[in-house]
Design an enzyme around this catalytic site. Sequence first.
Site, mmCIF file in Angstrom:
data_model
loop_
_atom_site.group_PDB
_atom_site.id
_atom_site.type_symbol
_atom_site.label_atom_id
_atom_site.label_comp_id
_atom_site.label_asym_id
_atom_site.label_seq_id
_atom_site.Cartn_x
_atom_site.Cartn_y
_atom_site.Cartn_z
ATOM 1 N N CYS A 34 -41.842 9.999 -29.731
ATOM 2 C CA CYS A 34 -41.379 11.557 -28.871
ATOM 3 C C CYS A 34 -40.753 12.707 -29.548
ATOM 4 O O CYS A 34 -39.980 11.911 -30.309
ATOM 5 C CB CYS A 34 -41.795 11.332 -27.516
ATOM 6 S SG CYS A 34 -41.314 12.627 -26.618
ATOM 7 N N CYS A 39 -45.175 17.377 -33.160
ATOM 8 C CA CYS A 39 -45.011 16.585 -32.161
ATOM 9 C C CYS A 39 -45.910 15.563 -32.296
ATOM 10 O O CYS A 39 -46.893 15.261 -33.003
ATOM 11 C CB CYS A 39 -46.410 17.884 -31.262
ATOM 12 S SG CYS A 39 -47.293 17.459 -30.038
HETATM 13 N N1 DGL Z 1 -44.219 17.366 -28.644
HETATM 14 C C1 DGL Z 1 -44.079 15.943 -27.417
HETATM 15 C C2 DGL Z 1 -44.567 14.877 -28.354
HETATM 16 O O1 DGL Z 1 -44.011 14.694 -29.522
HETATM 17 C C3 DGL Z 1 -43.415 15.894 -26.610
HETATM 18 C C4 DGL Z 1 -43.041 16.869 -25.428
HETATM 19 C C5 DGL Z 1 -45.233 17.222 -25.076
HETATM 20 O O2 DGL Z 1 -45.594 16.462 -23.774
HETATM 21 O O3 DGL Z 1 -45.256 18.262 -25.038
HETATM 22 O O4 DGL Z 1 -45.247 13.867 -28.002
#
Ligand code: DGL
Length: 272
Positions: free
Chosen positions: A186, A74
């Site tokens: 993201c 993430c």
């Molecule tokens: N996994 C998050 C990222 O890569 C996106 C989803 C979230 O906000 O939890 O920033």
Amino acid sequence: MSDSRPIGIFDAGIGGLTLVKEIHRLMPGENLIFLGDTLRAPYGGRSDDAILAFSLIGAKQLAEMNIKMLIIACHTISSVALEQIAVAVKDIPVIGVVLPGVRAAVLRTAEKKIGVIGTSATIRTHAYSKAIASIDNDIKVYGQACPLFVPIVEEKLYDCDVARISAQLYLYDLIDIGVDCIILGCSHYSLLMETIQGTVGTRIQLLDSALWTAKEAQDLLTALGTLNPQKNGGFSKSRFLFTDLHPDLEMQASIFLDNKMPVVDKVYLGVL
Ligand code: DGL
């Protein structure tokens, strides 16, 4: 030397499955333990304190599952808490998703102008600007938060007008500024690649962090001599753990895995 233990992948929810897909494409023998904190997702609109607290609990729990490497899939967590996680899990090698995409973009920008798109938390931290400046201080970095992109992907709307209109709204400033690379900062944005490319045109190169992070994991496992001796079968041996099994979870997870439906299990991360 080789090591058949699994790679641990920690994620705020399900978007990190884009990285699972790339790892299995590149290293089909590796088995994984994926832990997604669906109970508390999305993390991207939360404060740094909350992101740090939640992710330390999840990462530590995963680190106790006899993994040989921990990947933070993430971008929000990688931007806010990577260093603290690395300290907390001690001897396990940890990689995040920020640096691999950064290294790829720095090598490709001729104009020395890179755009970064991500959640509000990721953009707020300036983690990308700092990482790019540590490699080449002359490169200008322009961040753009795109908070609608995550729900658009999870609702399977990445090829619809709502995705195209949102992309125009978010990306026109980056086009005007003249960036020649945009890092997809993201986990969900790999699925918006075509829509984003259609909006920004072919002059701008998109860097998909999932791909570059999978390559970095492969390089590190090779350097450490801990690649899995098996050449195939990693996906079927992998485990997919989530902190909440909501009714849409399996359908949403399959979006990220080319319609392969993983068997999911619930894991409890303790009271927060
Ligand atoms: N996994 C998050 C990222 O890569 C996106 C989803 C979230 O906000 O939890 O920033």
